[in-house]
Design an enzyme around this catalytic site. Structure first.
Site, PDB file in Angstrom:
ATOM      1  N   ASP A  34      -6.074 -41.919 -53.569  1.00 24.85           N
ATOM      2  CA  ASP A  34      -5.771 -40.689 -54.298  1.00 24.85           C
ATOM      3  C   ASP A  34      -5.119 -40.934 -55.648  1.00 24.85           C
ATOM      4  O   ASP A  34      -4.826 -39.981 -56.376  1.00 24.85           O
ATOM      5  CB  ASP A  34      -4.909 -39.754 -53.456  1.00 24.85           C
ATOM      6  CG  ASP A  34      -3.591 -40.378 -53.009  1.00 24.85           C
ATOM      7  OD1 ASP A  34      -3.227 -41.453 -53.527  1.00 24.85           O
ATOM      8  OD2 ASP A  34      -2.936 -39.784 -52.125  1.00 24.85           O
ATOM      9  N   ASP A 145      -3.989 -45.298 -42.732  1.00 21.21           N
ATOM     10  CA  ASP A 145      -4.920 -44.764 -43.726  1.00 21.21           C
ATOM     11  C   ASP A 145      -5.091 -45.853 -44.781  1.00 21.21           C
ATOM     12  O   ASP A 145      -4.226 -46.052 -45.642  1.00 21.21           O
ATOM     13  CB  ASP A 145      -4.338 -43.483 -44.327  1.00 21.21           C
ATOM     14  CG  ASP A 145      -5.386 -42.584 -44.962  1.00 21.21           C
ATOM     15  OD1 ASP A 145      -6.592 -42.823 -44.755  1.00 21.21           O
ATOM     16  OD2 ASP A 145      -4.989 -41.622 -45.651  1.00 21.21           O
TER      17      ASP A 145
END
Length: 234
Positions: A34, A145
Site C-alpha cells: 500500500d 500479510d
C-alpha cells in the site's frame, strides 16, 4: 532431547536464523503493498533499537521517525521500496510483513522475525523469513500479510500519490495484479519485488503456513534499521 537440539542446529544452518523462544503455530497469508508507513515505524511500539525506517516520496530514508503516514492527509512518510521480498535460493526467501498473532500485541511482534514454512499451494515446502514491519487492523489471528509490490493496496493507498498508480492501486484493490508482465510497467525500484511473486513465489494465492519466531537475519534488519532489544541479528 538430543534429536531436538540437532534439528534446531540444522534449521539454523539451512535458514541462517536460529529458533528462539516465542510464538509458533499455524497461520494464513495474504499479500499487500500500500506504500504506507508501517505501524512499527513509530517510537514506543516495542523495545527496539529504533523504529523501522520510512522513506519520503522519492524513496529517500527519512531522518524524522515521527513523520506522519502518507496514508493520512498531508503525510510524508512512505514504505521504503527496499522492504520488498527477494529470493535467497530456490527454497528460501526473505521479506517483510504486516503481522497479527493470537494473544499478542505490537509490542511482541514489531521488528520480530518469523520463519514461515508454506503448507499449501505452489510453494508448499518452501520457506520465507519475514520481519514484522506493520500491523493490519483487518487481519485475523496468526495472519501474515506479505509485503510484495503489486499485491494489492487493501484498505489504504499511498501508491497513487507516490507512484501514480491507478486509483485502487495496481490490479485489484485486494490481491493486486494477476500476471508477471504487468510488473513491466512498475517503477524500476518495485519491479524485482513484483516479479518475485511470479518467480520464486510461483504466483501462489494466499498459501497457509506453519510459523515460528526466529532470530532476525542481518540482511533484514539492515534494511529496516530495527532490532529488538536483546537480539543480535545473524
Amino acid at each position: 532431547m538430543l534429536v531436538s537440539f540437532q534439528n534446531i542446529a540444522l534449521l539454523a544452518l539451512a535458514t541462517g536464523a536460529a529458533v528462539v523462544n516465542g510464538q509458533s503455530g499455524s497461520g494464513k497469508t495474504t499479500r499487500y503493498w500500500d506504500c504506507c508507513k508501517g505501524s512499527c515505524g513509530w517510537s514506543g511500539k516495542a523495545q527496539v533499537s529504533q523504529p523501522i525506517k520510512s522513506c519520503d516520496k522519492s524513496d529517500n530514508p527519512l531522518a524524522d521517525m515521527a513523520a506522519s503516514n502518507a496514508c493520512e492527509s498531508g503525510g510524508s512518510a512512505y514504505m521504503c521500496t527496499n522492504q520488498s521480498p527477494w529470493a535467497v535460493n530456490d527454497s528460501l526467501a526473505y521479506g517483510f510483513a504486516a503481522v497479527k498473532l493470537a494473544g499478542g500485541t505490537e509490542s511482541s511482534w514489531c521488528c520480530a522475525c518469523y520463519k514461515l514454512t508454506f503448507t499449501s499451494g505452489a510453494v508448499k515446502g518452501q520457506q520465507m523469513i519475514v520481519q514484522a514491519t506493520n500491523t493490519g487492523g483487518d487481519l485475523g489471528n496468526n495472519h501474515f500479510d506479505l509485503a510484495m509490490p503489486g499485491g494489492g493496496v487493501g484498505i489504504y493507498n499511498a501508491c497513487t500519490n507516490q507512484w501514480g498508480a491507478p486509483a485502487n492501486g495496481w490490479g485489484a484493490q485486494y490481491g493486486g495484479i494477476s500476471s508477471r508482465s504487468e510488473c513491466d510497467s512498475f517503477p524500476e525500484k518495485l519491479k524485482a519485488g513484483c516479479q518475485w511473486r511470479f518467480d520464486w513465489f510461483k504466483g501462489a494465492d494466499n498459501p497457509d503456513v506453519s510459523f515460528e519466531k526466529v532470530t532476525c537475519p542481518k540482511a533484514l534488519t539492515d534494511k529496516t534499521g530495527c532490532v529488538r532489544d536483546g537480539e543480535t541479528p545473524t
